[in-house]
Design an enzyme around this catalytic site. Sequence first.
Site, mmCIF file in Angstrom:
data_model
loop_
_atom_site.group_PDB
_atom_site.id
_atom_site.type_symbol
_atom_site.label_atom_id
_atom_site.label_comp_id
_atom_site.label_asym_id
_atom_site.label_seq_id
_atom_site.Cartn_x
_atom_site.Cartn_y
_atom_site.Cartn_z
ATOM 1 N N GLU A 136 -2.594 10.737 2.716
ATOM 2 C CA GLU A 136 -3.758 11.019 3.564
ATOM 3 C C GLU A 136 -3.654 12.454 4.060
ATOM 4 O OE1 GLU A 136 -5.211 6.897 5.515
ATOM 5 O OE2 GLU A 136 -3.465 7.768 6.491
ATOM 6 N N GLU A 155 0.842 -1.205 0.000
ATOM 7 C CA GLU A 155 0.000 0.000 0.000
ATOM 8 C C GLU A 155 0.872 1.247 0.000
ATOM 9 O OE1 GLU A 155 -3.138 -0.118 2.963
ATOM 10 O OE2 GLU A 155 -3.138 2.055 3.184
ATOM 11 N N ASP A 201 0.204 5.440 0.551
ATOM 12 C CA ASP A 201 -0.853 6.354 0.999
ATOM 13 C C ASP A 201 -0.496 7.825 0.915
ATOM 14 O OD1 ASP A 201 -2.574 4.330 2.103
ATOM 15 O OD2 ASP A 201 -1.190 4.169 3.789
#
Length: 291
Positions: free
Chosen positions: A109, A105, A107
């Site tokens: 954010e 993953e 990310d």
Amino acid sequence: MRGNSLRWWPAALVVVVAAAVTAAAAGDHNFHRDFDAVWGKGNARFQDGGRMVELTLDEQTGARLQSKDRFLFGRFDLEIKLVRGESAGTITSFYICSGGARHDEVDFEFLGNVSGEPYLLHTNIFSDGKGEREQQFVLWFDPTADFHTYSILWNPHNIILYIDGTPIRVFKNNEAYGVAFPTRQPVHVFASIWNAEEWATQGGRVKTDWSRAPFVATYRRYNVTNACVWDATAGASRCAGGGWMSQRMDWWSWMTLNWVRMNYMAYDYCADRKRFPHRFPAECIIPIGRT
Ligand SMILES: *[C@@H]1O[C@H](CO)[C@@H](O)[C@H](O)[C@H]1NC(C)=O
Ligand SMILES: *[C@@H]1O[C@H](CO)[C@@H](O)[C@H](O)[C@H]1NC(C)=O
């Protein structure tokens, strides 16, 4: 002469065809067609024929889009305009994720804040189920005033995160040093907005002000022109675009990345001695060779 031009023919043809395909794909971004609303369907509002989407967080739900395609390597770009004004407790995200028990993953954010205080960009990278590689940044612009381009480049050499073309983070393939690097699991692309008031704003001290809901983030210009689309039936991927597969950091990229780190980095797990009193994770200390 004649022999030469004959020999050049096929190459010229290939270039022309490739250019035509790229041009068609480049202008052809569409959230409505290319994503499923896998959570909070009613809070994903497609506009401009699906080329733009508003994701909304209210007291009932947030929303999450998941790409229909899966990708094994790619360059993923999109533009986001974040929630304006009061946004404490909200997280607006753009990420790629393989799912599964030992997931990979990457990310982006964006942690909202009380009106007038800056957003915090939280990034993380998981490989083979292991994350805890947080780096956080403040931004050098107001991400709520206009759209900005956020990009994830993922090829076999490195993962590079960009903002408006400026690299802010690199995770090199250090498999040779025993650090897992994502190379085998295809990923979906995700975009979402959700409520994380328990930890997001100033460490969870500031709660979401629901009287200011709905909170709306807008996405546009999704671009996966350069990527390898995973074909589950064939168990292989089909790659498009050129150059990006071998792209690495050059001298100028390291200069700009260091400018970002020096001026805008708010947290780096590789510098957190409280958290790693004895030994930093391998990728923080191995000779990663910034060349
Ligand atoms: C998509 O990205 C590629 C490069 O990564 C670029 O050449 C192309 O113009 C972009 N397309 C759009 C619609 O922004
Ligand atoms: C919110 O603003 C405060 C004060 O400027 C800052 O310390 C914090 O990092 C910002 N972001 C979050 C998510 O708390």
